[in-house]
Design a protein around this motif. Structure first.
Motif, PDB file in Angstrom:
ATOM      1  N   ALA A 175       0.477  -1.551   0.041  1.00  0.00           N
ATOM      2  CA  ALA A 175       0.501   0.328   0.180  1.00  0.00           C
ATOM      3  C   ALA A 175       1.074   1.757  -0.187  1.00  0.00           C
ATOM      4  O   ALA A 175       0.738   2.326  -0.895  1.00  0.00           O
ATOM      5  CB  ALA A 175      -0.767  -0.028   1.542  1.00  0.00           C
ATOM      6  N   LEU A 176       1.765   0.893   0.696  1.00  0.00           N
ATOM      7  CA  LEU A 176       2.826   2.179   0.970  1.00  0.00           C
ATOM      8  C   LEU A 176       3.607   2.936  -0.436  1.00  0.00           C
ATOM      9  O   LEU A 176       3.773   3.592  -1.089  1.00  0.00           O
ATOM     10  CB  LEU A 176       3.911   2.259   2.254  1.00  0.00           C
ATOM     11  N   VAL A 177       4.455   1.419  -1.371  1.00  0.00           N
ATOM     12  CA  VAL A 177       5.133   1.916  -2.116  1.00  0.00           C
ATOM     13  C   VAL A 177       4.022   2.064  -3.963  1.00  0.00           C
ATOM     14  O   VAL A 177       4.412   3.135  -4.223  1.00  0.00           O
ATOM     15  CB  VAL A 177       5.985   0.661  -2.345  1.00  0.00           C
ATOM     16  N   MET A 178       2.171   1.877  -3.627  1.00  0.00           N
ATOM     17  CA  MET A 178       1.618   2.007  -4.396  1.00  0.00           C
ATOM     18  C   MET A 178       1.136   3.748  -4.885  1.00  0.00           C
ATOM     19  O   MET A 178       1.505   4.076  -5.356  1.00  0.00           O
ATOM     20  CB  MET A 178       0.615   1.223  -4.156  1.00  0.00           C
ATOM     21  N   ILE A 179       1.264   4.104  -3.280  1.00  0.00           N
ATOM     22  CA  ILE A 179       1.133   5.619  -3.432  1.00  0.00           C
ATOM     23  C   ILE A 179       2.132   6.636  -4.173  1.00  0.00           C
ATOM     24  O   ILE A 179       1.709   7.223  -5.244  1.00  0.00           O
ATOM     25  CB  ILE A 179       1.616   6.015  -1.667  1.00  0.00           C
ATOM     26  N   SER A 193      -3.432  -2.409  -7.814  1.00  0.00           N
ATOM     27  CA  SER A 193      -3.234  -2.506  -6.722  1.00  0.00           C
ATOM     28  C   SER A 193      -3.121  -1.951  -5.490  1.00  0.00           C
ATOM     29  O   SER A 193      -3.628  -3.112  -4.464  1.00  0.00           O
ATOM     30  CB  SER A 193      -2.003  -2.161  -6.940  1.00  0.00           C
ATOM     31  N   LEU A 194      -3.978  -1.019  -5.062  1.00  0.00           N
ATOM     32  CA  LEU A 194      -4.542  -0.576  -4.142  1.00  0.00           C
ATOM     33  C   LEU A 194      -5.509  -1.056  -3.659  1.00  0.00           C
ATOM     34  O   LEU A 194      -6.334  -0.933  -2.439  1.00  0.00           O
ATOM     35  CB  LEU A 194      -4.478   0.930  -4.795  1.00  0.00           C
ATOM     36  N   LEU A 195      -6.689  -1.019  -4.256  1.00  0.00           N
ATOM     37  CA  LEU A 195      -7.878  -2.008  -4.704  1.00  0.00           C
ATOM     38  C   LEU A 195      -7.709  -3.214  -3.630  1.00  0.00           C
ATOM     39  O   LEU A 195      -8.595  -3.860  -3.302  1.00  0.00           O
ATOM     40  CB  LEU A 195      -9.015  -1.677  -6.142  1.00  0.00           C
ATOM     41  N   ALA A 196      -6.587  -4.218  -4.289  1.00  0.00           N
ATOM     42  CA  ALA A 196      -6.071  -5.216  -3.845  1.00  0.00           C
ATOM     43  C   ALA A 196      -6.089  -5.659  -2.523  1.00  0.00           C
ATOM     44  O   ALA A 196      -6.374  -6.106  -1.834  1.00  0.00           O
ATOM     45  CB  ALA A 196      -5.000  -6.238  -4.843  1.00  0.00           C
ATOM     46  N   VAL A 197      -5.129  -4.220  -2.344  1.00  0.00           N
ATOM     47  CA  VAL A 197      -5.337  -4.162  -0.501  1.00  0.00           C
ATOM     48  C   VAL A 197      -6.353  -4.195   0.224  1.00  0.00           C
ATOM     49  O   VAL A 197      -6.519  -4.389   1.595  1.00  0.00           O
ATOM     50  CB  VAL A 197      -4.097  -2.933  -0.519  1.00  0.00           C
ATOM     51  N   VAL A 198      -7.322  -3.305  -0.167  1.00  0.00           N
ATOM     52  CA  VAL A 198      -8.291  -2.415   0.493  1.00  0.00           C
ATOM     53  C   VAL A 198      -9.294  -4.176   0.250  1.00  0.00           C
ATOM     54  O   VAL A 198      -9.708  -4.485   2.028  1.00  0.00           O
ATOM     55  CB  VAL A 198      -9.133  -1.195  -0.475  1.00  0.00           C
TER      56      VAL A 198
END
Length: 218
Positions: free
Chosen positions: A137-141, A169-174
């Protein structure tokens, strides 16, 4: 002798992990073709997809088979170490695009150290995979922000594909952190299998972006 799991959600998670592994293998084989010039960026992405194949395969075995005791612990250790390498190669490739190859090469030992720290933290926790998800999540920002900037400036072919891949990928994290999520549509899906499926779509966009930028340098 290994015995297949009889838990429906684990069966689906194993299948979706395997799908992700097969996709990673095809992309790995695609980028090692001689038509792409050897270089730092290409090598980072080749490493990334190679490790993704190993991670997906290990995840499929862990989800799909009834493994207990030292063997299961060993497999989780190998998985977390592989995830550390996965993060290292991805981070170096992204830094290479956003800040330049020289800085990416210079940061290699420090990024590798972060990968080792991730491994030791992950194996010390019961919910170690959530550490990986947090890093992702951090690296996708910066991925979304950085490639958006490069897309508007026209500095990198394929930048917008990378932006979409980062958002997916952020959606996948959620979905991954919503551990109570579960529904049945032919098969029974939970947060793990949904994470794999959504991440697979994200990987396809990353592939499109990487392919376009590498082809531009041929």
């Amino acid at each position: 002798m290994l015995k297949l799991t009889d838990v429906p959600t684990e069966q689906v998670s194993a299948i979706t992990d395997l799908v992700l592994a097969v996709l990673a293998l095809f992309i790995f084989l695609y980028f090692i073709r001689p038509e792409f010039k050897s270089g730092w960026k290409r090598n980072c992405w080749i490493c990334f997809f190679g490790v993704m194949f190993i991670v997906g395969l290990l995840g499929s075995v862990i989800h799909g088979f009834q493994i207990a005791g030292p063997e299961r612990i060993f497999m989780w250790h190998v998985l977390f170490f592989s995830l550390g390498l996965f993060l290292v190669s991805f981070t170096l490739a992204i830094i290479g695009d956003l800040a330049g190859e020289r800085i990416s090469r210079k940061l290699l030992p420090y990024i590798f150290l972060i990968g080792l720290i991730f491994y030791f933290i992950a194996v010390s926790r019961i919910d170690g995979f959530i550490v990986f998800v947090g890093y992702q999540a951090l690296v996708m920002i910066p991925v979304v922000i950085g490639y958006t900037w490069m897309g508007f400036r026209g500095r990198l072919p394929g930048a917008w594909y990378m932006v979409v891949g980062g958002l997916i990928s952020l959606l996948a994290v959620v979905l991954q952190v919503r551990t109570a999520l579960e529904f049945t549509f032919v098969w029974t899906f939970n947060h793990n299998s949904l994470y794999h499926l959504v991440q697979t779509i994200g990987v396809l966009f990353f592939f499109a972006g990487i392919r376009k930028s590498l082809r531009a340098s041929i």
